[in-house]
Motif scaffolding. Sequence first.
Motif, mmCIF file in Angstrom:
data_model
loop_
_atom_site.group_PDB
_atom_site.id
_atom_site.type_symbol
_atom_site.label_atom_id
_atom_site.label_comp_id
_atom_site.label_asym_id
_atom_site.label_seq_id
_atom_site.Cartn_x
_atom_site.Cartn_y
_atom_site.Cartn_z
ATOM 1 N N GLU A 277 1.555 7.248 -6.315
ATOM 2 C CA GLU A 277 0.459 7.972 -6.454
ATOM 3 C C GLU A 277 0.547 9.333 -6.489
ATOM 4 O OE1 GLU A 277 -2.770 6.833 -4.233
ATOM 5 O OE2 GLU A 277 -3.296 4.811 -5.967
ATOM 6 N N ALA B 111 0.696 -0.457 -0.099
ATOM 7 C CA ALA B 111 0.025 -0.138 -0.036
ATOM 8 C C ALA B 111 0.753 1.462 -0.328
ATOM 9 C CB ALA B 111 -1.093 -0.089 1.407
ATOM 10 N N HIS C 198 -1.450 10.307 2.362
ATOM 11 C CA HIS C 198 -1.607 8.434 2.929
ATOM 12 C C HIS C 198 0.163 7.562 2.761
ATOM 13 C CE1 HIS C 198 -5.296 9.016 0.129
ATOM 14 N NE2 HIS C 198 -5.981 9.248 1.335
ATOM 15 N N VAL C 199 0.744 8.273 2.322
ATOM 16 C CA VAL C 199 1.611 8.374 1.902
ATOM 17 C C VAL C 199 2.452 8.347 3.945
ATOM 18 C CG1 VAL C 199 4.818 8.236 1.529
ATOM 19 C CG2 VAL C 199 2.836 8.590 0.005
ATOM 20 N N GLU D 271 0.884 3.837 -2.525
ATOM 21 C CA GLU D 271 0.520 5.108 -2.340
ATOM 22 C C GLU D 271 1.799 6.768 -2.786
ATOM 23 O OE1 GLU D 271 -2.120 6.512 -0.995
ATOM 24 O OE2 GLU D 271 -3.554 4.887 -0.921
ATOM 25 N N ASN D 272 3.231 5.836 -2.674
ATOM 26 C CA ASN D 272 4.243 6.832 -3.043
ATOM 27 C C ASN D 272 4.336 7.131 -4.560
ATOM 28 O OD1 ASN D 272 6.875 8.126 -1.873
ATOM 29 N ND2 ASN D 272 7.274 6.232 -3.525
ATOM 30 N N GLU E 91 -2.541 12.532 -1.712
ATOM 31 C CA GLU E 91 -1.967 11.129 -1.541
ATOM 32 C C GLU E 91 0.047 10.955 -0.371
ATOM 33 O OE1 GLU E 91 -2.847 8.795 -3.112
ATOM 34 O OE2 GLU E 91 -3.841 9.588 -4.212
#
Length: 74
Positions: free
Chosen positions: A10, A3, A55-56, A7-8, A52
């Motif tokens: 994105e 994940a 998220h990371v 995410e990275n 994003e």
Amino acid sequence: QYALLLENFEAEFYKAVLGTSTVPAFNAAFAPVRATVPAAAVPTLTLIRDHEIAHVTFLRTVIQQLGGTPVTYD
């Protein structure tokens, strides 16, 4: 870790589209795309980029809290 990798990816995509990646080659590759982005869309793309990035950050923190070592991409 998967994940985090996703995410990275994105986050880097949106950074490159906006020309804010720390990797100059990414910014250069997306320069033709950036030239076609309407000004009205930039705030939305910026918001998505920021989500994003968040998220990371979140996933890196969770992996560390669980005793893991987040993968790095640099």
